[in-house]
Design a protein around this motif. Structure first.
Motif, mmCIF file in Angstrom:
data_model
loop_
_atom_site.group_PDB
_atom_site.id
_atom_site.type_symbol
_atom_site.label_atom_id
_atom_site.label_comp_id
_atom_site.label_asym_id
_atom_site.label_seq_id
_atom_site.Cartn_x
_atom_site.Cartn_y
_atom_site.Cartn_z
ATOM 1 N N GLY A 145 64.347 30.089 42.195
ATOM 2 C CA GLY A 145 64.196 31.512 42.487
ATOM 3 C C GLY A 145 63.717 32.371 41.344
ATOM 4 O O GLY A 145 63.639 33.590 41.486
ATOM 5 N N VAL A 146 63.378 31.760 40.202
ATOM 6 C CA VAL A 146 62.914 32.540 39.051
ATOM 7 C C VAL A 146 61.418 32.324 38.879
ATOM 8 O O VAL A 146 60.969 31.189 38.714
ATOM 9 N N PRO A 147 60.614 33.380 38.910
ATOM 10 C CA PRO A 147 59.168 33.226 38.745
ATOM 11 C C PRO A 147 58.777 33.052 37.281
ATOM 12 O O PRO A 147 59.635 33.011 36.393
ATOM 13 N N ALA A 148 57.471 32.935 37.041
ATOM 14 C CA ALA A 148 56.949 32.769 35.674
ATOM 15 C C ALA A 148 56.963 34.127 34.975
ATOM 16 O O ALA A 148 55.945 34.832 34.915
ATOM 17 N N LEU A 149 58.097 34.500 34.428
ATOM 18 C CA LEU A 149 58.245 35.820 33.837
ATOM 19 C C LEU A 149 57.354 36.011 32.614
ATOM 20 O O LEU A 149 56.952 37.137 32.308
ATOM 21 N N ASP A 150 57.033 34.907 31.924
ATOM 22 C CA ASP A 150 56.175 35.033 30.747
ATOM 23 C C ASP A 150 54.725 35.320 31.127
ATOM 24 O O ASP A 150 53.919 35.699 30.270
ATOM 25 N N HIS A 151 54.370 35.168 32.387
ATOM 26 C CA HIS A 151 53.013 35.462 32.848
ATOM 27 C C HIS A 151 52.929 36.787 33.600
ATOM 28 O O HIS A 151 51.864 37.135 34.103
ATOM 29 N N PHE A 152 54.028 37.486 33.681
ATOM 30 C CA PHE A 152 53.997 38.792 34.330
ATOM 31 C C PHE A 152 53.284 39.792 33.424
ATOM 32 O O PHE A 152 53.475 39.774 32.201
ATOM 33 N N PRO A 153 52.459 40.683 33.967
ATOM 34 C CA PRO A 153 51.744 41.667 33.134
ATOM 35 C C PRO A 153 52.664 42.782 32.651
ATOM 36 O O PRO A 153 52.644 43.909 33.154
ATOM 37 N N HIS A 154 53.462 42.459 31.631
ATOM 38 C CA HIS A 154 54.461 43.412 31.146
ATOM 39 C C HIS A 154 53.819 44.705 30.655
ATOM 40 O O HIS A 154 54.373 45.795 30.857
ATOM 41 N N GLY A 155 52.668 44.593 29.984
ATOM 42 C CA GLY A 155 52.025 45.791 29.457
ATOM 43 C C GLY A 155 51.623 46.751 30.556
ATOM 44 O O GLY A 155 51.830 47.975 30.443
ATOM 45 N N VAL A 156 51.037 46.220 31.608
ATOM 46 C CA VAL A 156 50.626 47.057 32.736
ATOM 47 C C VAL A 156 51.850 47.720 33.365
ATOM 48 O O VAL A 156 51.859 48.930 33.642
ATOM 49 N N TRP A 157 52.882 46.940 33.604
ATOM 50 C CA TRP A 157 54.076 47.479 34.241
ATOM 51 C C TRP A 157 54.727 48.562 33.371
ATOM 52 O O TRP A 157 55.143 49.617 33.881
ATOM 53 N N SER A 158 54.803 48.322 32.069
ATOM 54 C CA SER A 158 55.394 49.315 31.164
ATOM 55 C C SER A 158 54.593 50.608 31.186
ATOM 56 O O SER A 158 55.161 51.713 31.167
ATOM 57 N N ARG A 159 53.281 50.480 31.225
ATOM 58 C CA ARG A 159 52.430 51.674 31.254
ATOM 59 C C ARG A 159 52.660 52.472 32.534
ATOM 60 O O ARG A 159 52.734 53.708 32.498
ATOM 61 N N LEU A 160 52.773 51.787 33.659
ATOM 62 C CA LEU A 160 52.981 52.492 34.923
ATOM 63 C C LEU A 160 54.355 53.162 34.964
ATOM 64 O O LEU A 160 54.488 54.300 35.435
ATOM 65 N N LEU A 161 55.358 52.474 34.466
ATOM 66 C CA LEU A 161 56.685 53.087 34.416
ATOM 67 C C LEU A 161 56.684 54.305 33.503
ATOM 68 O O LEU A 161 57.251 55.352 33.834
#
Length: 497
Positions: A145-161
């Motif tokens: 149940g855990v996805p590839a968190l190291d491949h998530f676009p953290h920068g994009v998500w942080s910018r949107l938040l």
């Protein structure tokens, strides 16, 4: 002025039992806590006089100010009362035994040796209590149940938040619509129509805190205590939890290579109120509900007035063919409630999901959601709306589909190299996990515990069965594990076997 007591003092006061100051904080707090305990335990009785602040300060050898502070606090909380000419007394309204008096002490983690009344919890909740599952303590290979968190676009998500946090308005800080952020619901409706062939308008969508929360809302809205509900056998344990909290009775319906055996369900409970299914990727065996059974299930619901809850928890990831169309898209009688989540495609801590309900059920679902937790946080909803609208969501799913296909192939190859003939892989055509069947003599729970000690998280298959007939096996997640960790994890698993 002295504000702390550095050593334990037990001082006889004449009018009250010996007062103990243990140095655990400011003196006024220690005094107030001592009086609360003495009153609650019956050592000070209702109406009993207590020393004056001047006399008590003198006996304790402290300034009068902390004693005044303690008495003022106790007066405010209702433990003490004063009368002209009579001084200060324990409040007459305190129960004589002290059992009902409020106490400001550290809560007990275990019951007292002789509790005054049984410490009961709801029977249906007690029945859901699970034994410790040490295989869930590791985040490495092969956590399910855990996805590839190291491949998530953290920068994009942080910018949107950050975009929404910097320009947050009052409408994002108050209680939101129970159904969820309207633009996000519109984006989800378009996505479902395009990718899942579902028939859903934005007005039918309710934002949830994940798939489990969606199942809970469905159970509250559709079931009464004693109602019967089909569940897959083996199946998702969370479905049993959702049913159990409302007192519904699960009817175990077997699963085979074509998914839920609808004919068996009809034999066991022809007038069940609800059927819970995972048609696109059955959990945990991985079967896809066949076209014939889909039609049979929809006909049963239309004929009996039953409801179908379709849990589409990871349908985005299918290998070798396009994702299977949602069962909800075939429903001509509006009997299917579709449940989806972003936990598998983005990250679990996001705690956002959704359900699609028939229009006439929206009032019931809105009321159930409002009773459970009112609404979802607004800032993540707004950021997720932008994430979908700006194309990041679709790009991320495409990348992850390629990545998970590679990891799935690596896991199958590693099993073939290191455990040939021991593990029989099933359900590997979709999702982020596969199931490997074990020989009947191998205890999968014991093996999972042993693997956890070796740093490998494998989920046993047998607890997913609720009936007497069980199969032993392991559920292996590969979403969050790269090829090197997959190889090492299978080697460790071989040593455990």
């Amino acid at each position: 002025m002295t504000t702390r007591q550095s050593v334990t003092k037990r001082v006889p006061t004449g009018l009250v039992p010996a007062i103990a100051l243990d140095g655990g904080g400011p003196i006024y707090q220690q005094l107030a806590e001592w009086f609360r305990r003495a009153i609650a335990e019956g050592r000070l009785r209702p109406g009993q006089r207590v020393p004056s602040t001047r006399a008590l300060a003198g006996e304790l050898g402290v300034s009068r100010l902390p004693v005044l502070g303690a008495y003022e606090q106790l007066h405010a909380e209702g433990y003490l009362e004063s009368f002209t000419g009579a001084g200060t007394c324990v409040a007459a309204a305190i129960p004589h035994e002290g059992a009902g008096a409020p106490q400001r002490r550290a809560p007990r983690t275990t019951p007292a040796s002789a509790p005054s009344a049984p410490r009961r919890v709801a029977a249906r909740v007690a029945a859901m209590a699970a034994p410790p599952q040490s295989w869930l303590e590791s985040q490495g290979a092969f956590r399910v149940g855990v996805p590839a968190l190291d491949h998530f676009p953290h920068g994009v998500w942080s910018r949107l938040l950050s975009r929404h946090a910097r320009h947050v308005g009052a409408d994002a800080l108050v209680y939101g619509d129970t159904l969820g952020y309207a633009p996000l619901r519109e984006a989800i409706a378009e996505y479902l129509a395009t990718v899942r062939a579902a028939h859903a308008g934005a007005g039918q969508i309710l934002i949830t805190s994940g798939a489990q929360h969606g199942l809970q809302i469905c159970a509250h809205a559709l079931l009464d205590p004693g109602d019967r509900a089909w569940v897959e056998e083996p199946g998702y344990p969370g479905a049993h939890q959702a049913l159990g909290t409302v007192g519904a009775l699960p009817v175990l319906v077997p699963v085979d290579a074509e998914g839920l055996d609808v004919a068996a369900g009809i034999r066991r409970a022809p007038t069940a109120r609800l059927a819970y299914v995972t048609p696109s990727h059955q959990f945990p065996l991985g079967a896809t509900l066949s076209a014939a059974r889909r039609i049979e299930l929809l006909q049963w619901a239309a004929r009996t007035g039953g409801w179908i809850v379709e849990d589409d928890y990871d349908s985005e990831y299918r290998y070798g063919s396009r994702p299977i169309a949602a069962l909800q898209g075939l429903d001509a009688d509006a009997r299917v409630i579709y449940v989806g989540t972003f936990s598998k495609v983005l990250f679990p801590a996001l705690r956002l999901g959704y359900l699609v309900a028939p229009k006439d059920l929206l009032p019931a679902f809105r009321a159930s959601r409002d009773a459970l937790d009112t609404c979802s946080p607004m800032l993540p909803q707004r950021a997720l709306h932008d994430f979908i609208r700006e194309g990041h969501f679709a790009r991320h799913i495409r990348r992850m589909r390629v990545l998970y296909a590679t990891r799935r192939a690596a896991l199958q190859a590693a099993i073939q190299r290191h455990l040939p003939g021991t593990l029989q892989v099933v359900g590997a055509e979709a999702g982020m996990q596969l199931t490997a069947l074990l020989p009947p003599e191998v205890d999968d729970v014991a093996l999972s515990l042993r693997a956890a000690q070796a740093g490998v998280s494998v989920r046993p298959l047998s607890p997913c069965y609720r009936g007497d007939v069980k199969r032993n096996g392991l559920i292996l997640g590969y979403g969050s594990v790269d090829e090197r960790a997959i190889e090492e994890g299978v080697r460790r698993l071989r040593r455990c076997l």
